[in-house]
Design a protein around this motif. Structure first.
Motif, PDB file in Angstrom:
ATOM      1  N   ALA A  19      -4.984   6.582  -9.372  1.00 18.38           N
ATOM      2  CA  ALA A  19      -4.884   5.369  -8.658  1.00 18.38           C
ATOM      3  C   ALA A  19      -4.538   4.286  -9.999  1.00 18.38           C
TER       4      ALA A  19
ATOM      5  N   GLN B 177      -8.335   7.376  -0.885  1.00 18.90           N
ATOM      6  CA  GLN B 177      -7.478   8.534  -0.180  1.00 18.90           C
ATOM      7  C   GLN B 177      -7.799   9.601  -0.788  1.00 18.90           C
TER       8      GLN B 177
ATOM      9  N   PHE C 131       0.076   5.076  -1.510  1.00 13.82           N
ATOM     10  CA  PHE C 131      -0.484   6.061  -0.552  1.00 13.82           C
ATOM     11  C   PHE C 131       0.572   7.249  -0.617  1.00 13.82           C
TER      12      PHE C 131
ATOM     13  N   THR D  74      -7.605   5.628   4.270  1.00  6.79           N
ATOM     14  CA  THR D  74      -6.656   4.554   3.896  1.00  6.79           C
ATOM     15  C   THR D  74      -6.702   3.453   5.319  1.00  6.79           C
TER      16      THR D  74
ATOM     17  N   VAL E 295       0.914  -1.320  -0.066  1.00  8.07           N
ATOM     18  CA  VAL E 295       0.041   0.054  -0.035  1.00  8.07           C
ATOM     19  C   VAL E 295       0.982   1.237   0.007  1.00  8.07           C
TER      20      VAL E 295
ATOM     21  N   GLN F  51      -7.248   2.425  -3.657  1.00  3.47           N
ATOM     22  CA  GLN F  51      -6.413   3.634  -3.049  1.00  3.47           C
ATOM     23  C   GLN F  51      -7.126   5.077  -3.313  1.00  3.47           C
TER      24      GLN F  51
END
Length: 483
Positions: A321, A333, A119, A361, A115, A330
């Motif tokens: 993403a 986010q 992120f 997240t 991740v 994701q």
């Protein structure tokens, strides 16, 4: 390490390349050091472009073919479990295999690193987007990467298909799964559950052909680190017990819900942070079949109900993403960032956006660790069960059809800048606008495919060269390639 050799000697040499001097087994009963695993998981994370199909392809190539840490059958067994869970299946698969190797810390590192690059990337892009509404240079940077990932995805479908579709029954199941999703948009869970039921029934009709996933595909599979550990009875951390399950629940449920309770009590249910935490917690248990299965619902709620995004901004977030490493989910986010940025209250808007990114997240991925750490021991215990093997064999065949659907969807959107969906006679069809064809993308993808399939060029060189060519295209023609 040569990929073409599958001899026992090669398996031993490949494994020895990853062990400490002296080749001593560690507490987990295999010779893969934690440091080596961390480096491999970081490499996988940095290459995890292209959605679940591309990410699963990367893991399969590295863990099964290159490092030879896990057998084909065990990889597919783990993948099938992750496919029926809510949430990003590729991240959960990394967590599962990391857990097999080094217990909870291995699962945390594998899943967390998967991740982390996405992120950080989306956080930077969200800040730029909110401040400047312009991420075109980054889109150009990833233009070539998407073409390379398409080649990786197609190669994975071919490779996994050859190994999973071993008879006519499996081919028919894969074809039916593809048709159901591609033409009729049958919900992903329905496809998987139907395949499992067919497998269970098929076990009684023709057990030899329906039990495709067996203990070992080939003799050398028993030499692989994870399989050696499991078959030798050294994997004590994978034992399923009630005490262990209760301990997992006692740790991970508070980690998931405590921030939500604190926010609701301190800020109230109408505060944007509480709403973000509750909304994405709900999505965490609804995202069967990946991000696309809930994308429309997420966009509708974020735009019309909560007012976090303006119309059209959801597509910008999805573009971020899609062109950064990590799971497509994701995108939550970006949605959280924009929602808090526009309703920051007493906080600085950028500070509020960053905090909301972390919150979205957190509530999205903490449940993923819960599902794996709670359920994986039971899945491993059922691995030798003939009924389960028949069901999972059928699910594997269906997954090949699902991956083919994702590969075609991805290929069409890489090759064409504009794609419409036409519904007729109960079917939905992707109809690209032929005038929007992106010749540069097609050429790059074809070159990457030939380089990997014909000349056995590694993923990293192919992705690096493709990304550089994408940047060159942008600079030479003075415009932003469509994504």
């Amino acid at each position: 390490m040569p990929e073409s050799s599958h001899s026992t000697d090669t398996a031993h040499r490949t494994q020895q390349d990853t062990v400490p001097s002296g080749g001593d087994r560690n507490e987990f009963g295999h010779e893969i050091t934690f440091g080596e695993a961390v480096r491999v998981w970081l490499r996988i994370a940095m290459l995890s472009f292209g959605g679940p199909a591309g990410q699963i392809a990367v893991m399969h190539r590295i863990l099964v073919d290159e490092k030879r840490w896990v057998s084909e059958s065990r990889f597919l067994h783990a993948l099938n479990y992750c496919m029926v869970l809510p949430g990003p299946e590729a991240q959960q698969l990394a967590t599962y295999i990391g857990w097999l190797l080094h217990g909870v810390k291995g699962g945390l590192v594998a899943g967390g690193l998967f991740v982390l690059p996405g992120f950080l990337s989306i956080l930077v892009l969200s800040v730029l987007y909110a401040g400047f509404q312009d991420a075109t240079l980054v889109q150009a940077l990833f233009f070539g990467i998407k073409a390379a990932v398409l080649a990786i995805v197609i190669q994975a479908v071919i490779r996994i298909g050859k190994r999973a579709l071993k008879n006519a029954y499996m081919y028919i199941l894969a074809a039916l799964a593809f048709i159901a999703i591609f033409l009729f948009a049958v919900p992903f869970p329905v496809v998987i559950l139907t395949a499992a039921v067919i497998g269970l029934l098929g076990r009684y009709m023709d057990p030899e052909r329906f039990v495709v996933i067996k203990g070992h595909d080939t003799p050398e599979d028993g030499e692989r680190a994870i399989d050696t550990m499991m078959d030798g009875g050294a994997a004590h951390h994978t034992k399923a017990t009630r005490k262990r399950a209760l301990k997992v629940l006692a740790v991970w449920l508070p980690l998931w819900f405590t921030p939500l309770v604190v926010l609701a009590v301190s800020l109230g249910f109408d505060d944007v942070f509480t709403q973000i935490g509750l909304f994405f917690s709900k999505l965490a248990v609804l995202t069967f079949g990946g991000a696309y299965s809930v994308l429309a619902y997420m966009a509708q709620e974020a735009v019309q109900n909560y007012g976090w995004l303006a119309p059209g901004e959801m597509l910008d977030g999805l573009g971020m993403a899609e062109t950064t490493p990590g799971p497509l989910i994701q995108v939550v986010q970006f949605v959280g960032f924009m929602g808090a940025f526009r309703d920051a209250g007493p906080l600085d808007p950028f500070t509020a956006g960053i905090l909301a990114s972390i919150l979205a997240t957190w509530v999205t991925f903490v449940p993923c660790f819960l599902w794996i750490f709670l359920g994986a021991p039971y899945v491993e215990r059922l691995r030798g069960n003939q009924a389960v093997s028949a069901a999972l064999s059928a699910v594997t065949a269906a997954v090949v059809g699902v991956m083919l659907n994702l590969a075609i969807w991805f290929a069409v959107h890489v090759a064409f800048a504009e794609v419409d969906t036409v519904r007729t006679f109960g079917m939905q069809l992707m109809v690209p606008t032929w005038g929007s064809i992106q010749i540069a993308s097609v050429v790059l993808a074809l070159a990457a495919f030939i380089a990997m399939l014909r000349f056995k060029v590694g993923m990293l060189p192919v992705i690096l060269v493709s990304s550089l060519l994408g940047i060159a295209y942008y600079l030479l023609f003075g415009g932003t390639p469509s994504l």
